[in-house]
Design a protein around this motif. Structure first.
Motif, PDB file in Angstrom:
ATOM      1  N   GLU A 100       5.392  71.030 -39.824  1.00  0.00           N
ATOM      2  CA  GLU A 100       5.270  69.888 -38.906  1.00  0.00           C
ATOM      3  C   GLU A 100       4.757  70.039 -37.447  1.00  0.00           C
ATOM      4  O   GLU A 100       3.607  69.543 -37.108  1.00  0.00           O
ATOM      5  N   GLU A 101       5.415  71.150 -36.745  1.00  0.00           N
ATOM      6  CA  GLU A 101       4.717  71.441 -35.578  1.00  0.00           C
ATOM      7  C   GLU A 101       3.298  72.074 -35.753  1.00  0.00           C
ATOM      8  O   GLU A 101       2.469  71.614 -35.074  1.00  0.00           O
ATOM      9  N   ALA A 102       3.062  72.907 -36.696  1.00  0.00           N
ATOM     10  CA  ALA A 102       1.558  73.217 -36.895  1.00  0.00           C
ATOM     11  C   ALA A 102       0.710  72.263 -37.457  1.00  0.00           C
ATOM     12  O   ALA A 102      -0.268  72.299 -36.646  1.00  0.00           O
ATOM     13  N   ASP A 103       1.125  71.212 -38.001  1.00  0.00           N
ATOM     14  CA  ASP A 103       0.269  70.048 -38.306  1.00  0.00           C
ATOM     15  C   ASP A 103      -0.250  69.329 -37.209  1.00  0.00           C
ATOM     16  O   ASP A 103      -1.235  69.071 -36.894  1.00  0.00           O
ATOM     17  N   TYR A 104       1.026  69.176 -36.217  1.00  0.00           N
ATOM     18  CA  TYR A 104       0.726  68.574 -34.900  1.00  0.00           C
ATOM     19  C   TYR A 104      -0.353  69.067 -33.882  1.00  0.00           C
ATOM     20  O   TYR A 104      -1.246  68.553 -33.476  1.00  0.00           O
ATOM     21  N   LEU A 105      -0.127  70.231 -33.932  1.00  0.00           N
ATOM     22  CA  LEU A 105      -1.032  71.256 -32.980  1.00  0.00           C
ATOM     23  C   LEU A 105      -2.569  71.302 -33.724  1.00  0.00           C
ATOM     24  O   LEU A 105      -3.404  71.220 -32.946  1.00  0.00           O
TER      25      LEU A 105
END
Length: 167
Positions: A41-46
């Motif tokens: 989720e964090e990687a997708d957001y970034l």
């Protein structure tokens, strides 16, 4: 995050191609950290944030001509100069930013903060400010790390500046 900061600095210095290259390096680094130091989720957001900036540079909705991010729909010299005089610091920030409103004193303003997807995160409506510098504290909004856009709207004009939250 350092690569993201470097990309923003390159864009603000008029180096669009270098900014895009730096953003692609940032995306590669995020992908390398996916599943280890970053959740999916964090990687997708970034990645989405960086890709949105790349798209903005390519379609020229983000101005990398040396003046920072542009005001959509604002092409006059006076709008450009006024926008450049709208200062936000520190940038990047962690929990709060300070806004220099010297050019907007004793005017009714609406101050809004939008995330990279254009979603409203924070708003102060129709207020008149008498101090040249105000503080916006984002602790209660729990803004995640990323790129945000501060919009100052007067009765006649709108000015937008970008800032970064890094904790």
């Amino acid at each position: 995050i350092a690569k993201l900061e470097q990309a923003l600095a390159k864009c603000n210095n008029g180096q669009a191609d270098a900014a895009i290259n730096q953003l692609n390096a940032f995306i590669n680094q995020v992908e390398a950290f996916r599943g280890n130091q970053l959740t999916n989720e964090e990687a997708d957001y970034l990645v989405e944030s960086a890709q949105a900036i790349i798209n903005g540079i390519n379609d020229e909705s983000i101005d990398c001509s040396g003046g920072g991010f542009s005001n959509p729909g604002s092409d006059t010299e006076s709008d450009y100069n006024q926008s450049r005089q709208l200062k936000i610091y520190p940038n990047p920030a962690s929990d709060r930013i300070y806004i220099d409103l010297s050019n907007f004193l004793k005017q009714k303003l609406t101050i809004s903060v939008y995330n990279h997807l254009g979603q409203l995160e924070f708003k102060l409506s129709e207020q008149e400010f008498h101090n040249p510098v105000i503080k916006l504290d984002f602790k209660e909004q729990k803004l995640v790390d990323g790129i945000y856009f501060l919009t100052i709207k007067t009765s006649e004009e709108q000015y937008t500046r970008q800032f970064v939250i890094i904790r």
